[in-house]
Enzyme design. Structure first.
Site, mmCIF file in Angstrom:
data_model
loop_
_atom_site.group_PDB
_atom_site.id
_atom_site.type_symbol
_atom_site.label_atom_id
_atom_site.label_comp_id
_atom_site.label_asym_id
_atom_site.label_seq_id
_atom_site.Cartn_x
_atom_site.Cartn_y
_atom_site.Cartn_z
ATOM 1 C CG HIS A 25 0.293 6.340 -0.362
ATOM 2 N ND1 HIS A 25 -0.765 6.941 -1.061
ATOM 3 C CD2 HIS A 25 -0.432 5.466 0.516
ATOM 4 C CE1 HIS A 25 -1.869 6.835 -0.414
ATOM 5 N NE2 HIS A 25 -1.750 5.812 0.553
ATOM 6 C CD GLU A 76 -5.921 5.463 0.266
ATOM 7 O OE1 GLU A 76 -5.005 6.386 0.855
ATOM 8 O OE2 GLU A 76 -6.245 4.429 1.013
ATOM 9 C CG HIS A 122 -1.910 1.182 1.510
ATOM 10 N ND1 HIS A 122 -3.166 1.160 0.876
ATOM 11 C CD2 HIS A 122 -1.661 2.523 1.884
ATOM 12 C CE1 HIS A 122 -3.603 2.196 1.160
ATOM 13 N NE2 HIS A 122 -2.865 3.100 1.632
ATOM 14 C CD GLU A 123 1.481 3.844 3.558
ATOM 15 O OE1 GLU A 123 1.739 4.686 3.130
ATOM 16 O OE2 GLU A 123 0.521 3.528 4.345
#
Lengths: 494, 494
Positions: B267, B293, B263-264
């Site tokens: 980003h 997101e 997830h990160e």
């Protein structure tokens, strides 16, 4: 209405915040920075430094400090306030003595010199560094003239790192220390006491746990600080409530991390012991580099290399590292305190270390006076190394090019290492008179020593010069005898 | 002479440096800060924020931007320059619309509210938080009035996080999404496909190596970033050349670290893909929270939870973790994609997650309109949870008090999570048309997808609104269908 001192307190608070932010950037740079982050980090750092410098050296600050000095002279301030005001006035005058053009010229020259030094060292080619060092020497001479000095121009540079210290005092001390250290080193090496080396592969994770535990045991407050990894261990303080120390690890050599952690813990304890309510004020700042180094050396050498410390540590070590099971104290003491004719200052033992420093001090004085030419440095270096340490460097990279300091424009810095070693011995000798240190260290009890240092040294900030403080605590100003006595007793007993 | 745009570039550079220093402080606070360092860190942060705000909202900046807008209208700037100027003008107007007194009032209120929220959550006592939340709601209403809006006052707050988004658009999307998700969740849970859980104790050091390797494999550039540990994973960028992502670990649950790292990484890839030469300019900034997101969700869900990804990963996992030897893809897919009626948003699965968001959105709208009273929130929350997710919270701590956002004064933020999920599905569906993604992911090849995102999304900065960008790339503005199609196909096939 706000008093002048309240106005000063606010301004100093702002400067402290700016300075401490700069320290966060510096810490992150040495501990965390990914390679591509370098450029922005340099810009961030120089931006903040510029903002801080401008705020501190502005006319407003000058007028405010002048007014407050009059108040101090008239007795309208408390003793602590007056001290802060007078020290800040000195700092202000020092900071405003160098014209901006000079500061920029030196900043550019050292930036180029540092790059050249890295390349010269890598290529083992002094000639790549020589013209840059010549420029740095010229700038240091001009800097000394701009600051002004009494006696030797080196005195002006010494003030930057060790306020109150002079060539005259250093000479009188080094003249005693140098022959003693050379003789002691010769004797220890000739005596050649044998030991069976403790060797092994020590898992890094276990080492990390160990050194953190030791640091906490000596008194480092991990709720007000951290221990991280960096290639060159260092200590930086954002405030007494956030002090960062670093170390590095070697799988083969347990002492590599442990010794440097204890050293930095000494620095860290000093920073954690400064009065937090004086953040940014002279009373909240460390006294001098020499006194700072005395705190690291005291813990590293007088505690961390002592038989009592290892009497306590060896059984603990044996629990985590099977290689240490059954190791005899005497055998290990000889390993942990080996003396060698080594080339590199940062790897030198307790006996020869200060010979490396005295050599650098003599060279710095000589080139500043013009008695030594930069172009002759490799030759001068090597012959002094042979004379003092008993070994000639195989390369300039392992000789005159080994240290970063000159490339950064720092002349007058090296003596603070030896001053720290001397102060450490003086302080530890005094503490030993007042506390049952042998018994306590052998029992793993460090509380009393730490509190003693906090009480006698840490809490005073810049109230006294290092020399004054040591005299106040031990009854004697700078004096190499306790160091000589300590080394003599220790190495004969090994 | 300097052009106006050059003057702006310099000023923006300074603002970018100040902002990036603030980000270093923030990163260090979440990753490293020892407890006692908190107070100084808060002062450092608010000092810098104040300096930056003052510089950006000053009259000089206003005059400069006004002059540059005239130049832009006259066609005297390049397209990129004109875009930067116009966006900065909007930012400037937004930043200067709130009077200092209001900003200070809100800052103080949120500071108190945040403390109260921490206590209320700990004590599981909503009444401790209620008066603070009432104050925050009042402030948010006033803030919306100060910014001005068309239609619903919530539109004013949405602009802070998702420029261009409106209640009208959100409503039209959520009305389709909510019943679909509820039905799908009910069906999946009733269907109750069984799996044999892979359980074990996974050594943290090995997990660390694994997730770092995966992040690098997806394309995160570790020469321009780091992966560290923090209790709440996050991404922060100092510049595209220094992007910091974090994760956290659980010995029992390998997915805990892996999923959050992926997830990160999403980003982080966005931040590393922004044009570095536009640092501080709108063209160098991320477009919106929703689009941000979308990048994390795309990698986390569409890649990291797909059968193709696990087809590639399972054999690799089995090498480091014996528990994974012989595990069947279908069995593991069921474990990695379990759907549950859970209470906590941050722990929710792909199907129910957006129900948690829609619930918050409806509540925020309701309290802003005055149709829902703050005092009734626990009841409203619990009944909506039962209706949408099919479960009633056992405590307010696990219900209305679980999220930090309202205590920080952030209303209008939550929808960006669902917008991100929707955009992610739209973008991934489009990428799947242009690239053989199934084959590539199954082969552990992520280069083409990453470059596609860089080309279509990352490099544009704030050139388009998220809605516009997604339409430009996929041919359709905000559209929940690709998400619904994706979830349907995936969960039926499990």
């Amino acid at each position: 209405m706000q008093t002048n001192y309240e106005t000063l307190t606010e301004a100093v608070k702002e400067l402290a915040i700016i300075g401490s932010i700069g320290n966060v950037l510096g810490w992150d740079m040495h501990v965390n920075l990914p390679p591509k982050g370098n450029m922005l980090r340099a810009q961030q750092g120089s931006y903040l430094a510029g903002v801080g410098h401008k705020k501190f050296t502005g006319k407003e600050m000058g007028v405010l400090l002048a007014a407050l000095c009059i108040e101090a002279d008239a007795g309208n301030l408390t003793e602590d306030q007056a001290l802060n005001v007078r020290k800040l006035r000195q700092d202000y005058e020092k900071a405003t003595k160098l014209p901006t053009a000079f500061v920029e010229e030196k900043s550019e020259a050292t930036s180029l010199a540092n790059q050249a030094w890295v390349e010269a060292r890598m290529a083992n080619d002094f000639s790549k560094f020589q013209p840059h060092l010549e420029k740095i020497v010229e700038l240091c001479r001009r800097e000394a003239d701009l600051f002004g000095y009494q006696g030797h121009p080196y005195n002006a540079l010494l003030q930057l790192y060790e306020p109150g210290m002079t060539v005259e005092k250093l000479d009188s001390v080094f003249i005693q220390l140098r022959p003693f250290l050379s003789v002691l080193a010769d004797w220890v090496i000739a005596d050649g006491k044998k030991h069976r080396p403790v060797e092994g592969k020590f898992p890094l994770e276990k080492q990390r746990e160990l050194v953190k535990k030791v640091s906490a045991l000596l008194g480092f407050d991990f709720t007000a600080g951290r221990l991280d990894i960096s290639p060159h261990p260092f200590t930086v303080s954002f405030s007494p409530n956030d002090v960062r120390i670093t170390t590095r690890y070697s799988e083969k050599n347990l002492l590599y991390a442990l010794t440097s952690t204890i050293h930095e813990t000494g620095h860290g304890l000093y920073e954690q012991g400064l009065p937090a309510d004086q953040l940014g004020m002279p009373l909240g700042e460390a006294c001098s580099l020499g006194l700072h180094e005395s705190q690291s050396r005291l813990w590293e050498n007088h505690v961390g290399r002592s038989a009592e410390f290892w009497q306590f540590m060896l059984p603990a070590l044996a629990e985590s590292f099977p290689e240490f099971r059954g190791v005899k104290l005497k055998n290990w003491m000889r390993q942990a305190n080996r003396v060698e004719r080594s080339l590199i200052r940062t790897e030198a033992d307790e006996v020869t270390y200060n010979l490396h420093i005295i050599l650098r001090y003599e060279i710095e004085k000589g080139i500043l006076e013009g008695k030594i030419q930069v172009k002759d440095l490799p030759e001068v270096w090597n012959s002094k190394m042979q004379e003092y340490v008993g070994v000639t460097p195989d390369t300039n990279a392992n000789g005159v090019l080994q240290d970063v300091h000159w490339s950064m424009g720092s002349m007058g810095y090296f003596p603070t290492y030896t001053l720290g070693t001397i102060y450490a011995a003086q302080l530890f000798a005094q503490a030993s008179k007042e506390l049952p240190l042998k018994e306590q260290v052998a029992a793993g009890q460090f509380h009393d020593l730490r509190e003693w240092l906090r009480e006698t040294v840490h809490r005073h900030g810049r109230k006294y010069s290092a020399d004054e403080l040591v005299e106040k605590v031990t009854g004697s100003p700078l004096n190499p005898r306790p160091l000589m006595d300590y080394l003599m007793a220790k190495y004969v007993a090994l």
